[in-house]
Scaffold this active site. Structure first.
Site, short mmCIF file in Angstrom:
data_model
loop_
_atom_site.label_atom_id
_atom_site.label_comp_id
_atom_site.label_asym_id
_atom_site.label_seq_id
_atom_site.Cartn_x
_atom_site.Cartn_y
_atom_site.Cartn_z
N SER A 45 0.84 -1.21 0.00
CA SER A 45 0.00 0.00 0.00
C SER A 45 0.87 1.25 0.00
O SER A 45 0.39 2.35 -0.28
CB SER A 45 -0.93 0.01 1.22
OG SER A 45 -0.19 -0.17 2.41
N GLU A 116 -0.24 -12.28 -1.69
CA GLU A 116 -1.68 -12.26 -2.00
C GLU A 116 -2.08 -13.48 -2.83
O GLU A 116 -1.36 -13.85 -3.76
CB GLU A 116 -2.03 -10.99 -2.78
CG GLU A 116 -1.90 -9.73 -1.94
CD GLU A 116 -2.39 -8.48 -2.66
OE1 GLU A 116 -3.03 -8.57 -3.73
OE2 GLU A 116 -2.11 -7.38 -2.14
N GLU A 183 -9.19 -9.59 3.90
CA GLU A 183 -9.50 -8.19 3.59
C GLU A 183 -10.88 -8.06 2.94
O GLU A 183 -11.19 -8.72 1.94
CB GLU A 183 -8.43 -7.59 2.66
CG GLU A 183 -8.75 -6.13 2.32
CD GLU A 183 -7.56 -5.32 1.82
OE1 GLU A 183 -6.44 -5.85 1.75
OE2 GLU A 183 -7.77 -4.13 1.52
O1 KIV Z 1 -0.46 -3.38 1.64
C1 KIV Z 1 -1.18 -3.29 2.64
O2 KIV Z 1 -1.19 -2.27 3.35
C2 KIV Z 1 -2.01 -4.41 2.99
C3 KIV Z 1 -3.03 -4.20 4.07
C4 KIV Z 1 -4.17 -3.44 3.53
C5 KIV Z 1 -3.46 -5.48 4.70
O3 KIV Z 1 -1.91 -5.45 2.41
#
Ligand code: KIV
Length: 279
Positions: A45, A116, A183
């Protein structure tokens, strides 16, 4: 005390909830570590929160390593997880193991990687865990698949989709993940998965019944502007506090009220004669 896979598993066994936040830099990670946050996620993120992209796809493995290293250096207690970015593991289990290995070797102090995917990515999870690297899986709304989902949308709605998410959860556990991020899935599905699995579940937008919770720190500190997803609670308004401080600083500099004498080194300043000679 430094959190490990074992201490986190003990927390689940004893019904103690696990706290996790995302983090991308040394200073913020030091504060989170002092606050007692159990797990820190260097999430991809950061492509959005730190680099301003619209999704997580552009971030590279090299960049994840740089951010991961800075966070790991700060964490005396928290367990540090780094995301495997888009296209650093999808091609093959060999590619996945090589990428996970680079994170563990080059971002010294990192404790696990996150990946993921569910059934489709189980061989990669097995290859990484077989090499002794702890894995956190990530299922439900997996942001790297945003284009396939047609946006950041809740997954697992209705029985057929719930079945797919449940199968993913069972597959990542079978492949050796010690924890799984759930999520944006409905809360009853998250509760069912948490009861069925022996591994740790960490929810984000998945209700209160998971073994732990994770939030993106800029979201929970209201640093990201007006948009606030439904699952986010704003624990402080740091964005506004920062804006106020920056504008006070700008005003003080332009009005000449900063720096004051107390912010100035006077001891050993040059003599009147020196000033006169060089004026
Ligand atoms: O990249 C991220 O911040 C995440 C969270 C939203 C779990 O995968």
């Amino acid at each position: 005390m430094k959190q490990t896979v074992k201490t986190l598993e003990k927390m689940k066994a004893e019904g103690r909830k696990i706290s996790q936040l995302t983090c991308y830099d040394y200073t913020t990670a030091s504060i989170m570590d002092r606050a007692g946050v159990d797990m820190i996620l260097v999430g991809d993120s950061l492509a959005m929160t730190m680099q301003g992209y619209n999704d997580t796809l552009p971030i590279t493995l090299d960049e994840m390593i740089i951010y991961g290293r800075s966070v790991a250096r700060a964490c005396k207690n928290a367990f540090v997880v780094v995301d495997l970015p888009f296209m650093s593991y999808q091609i093959s289990k060999e590619q996945a193991l090589e990428s996970a290995g680079r994170i563990m070797k080059e971002a010294t102090g990192v404790n696990a990687v996150k990946i993921e995917g569910g059934v489709n990515i189980a061989p990669q999870i097995k290859a990484i865990t077989d090499a002794g690297i702890p894995v956190v899986a990530h299922i439900g709304m997996t942001p790297q698949s945003v284009n396939a989902f047609g946006g950041f949308k809740v997954q697992g709605k209705g029985d057929a989709n719930a079945e797919r998410v449940l199968k993913d959860a069972l597959a990542v556990q079978e492949a050796g993940a010690f924890a799984v991020t759930l999520e944006c899935i409905p809360p009853r599905l998250a509760e069912l998965i948490t009861k069925k699995l022996h591994i740790i579940t960490i929810g984000i937008g998945a209700g209160s019944k998971c073994d732990g919770q994770v939030l993106v720190y800029q979201d929970m500190l209201a640093m990201g502007g007006d948009f606030c997803p439904k699952f986010v609670k704003r624990f402080a308004n740091i964005g506004q506090d920062m804006e106020n401080a920056f504008s006070e600083y700008k005003k003080a500099v332009s009005e000449g009220t900063f720096p004051e004498e107390k912010h100035t080194y006077t001891d050993g300043d040059c003599s009147d004669e020196f000033i006169k000679t060089h004026s």
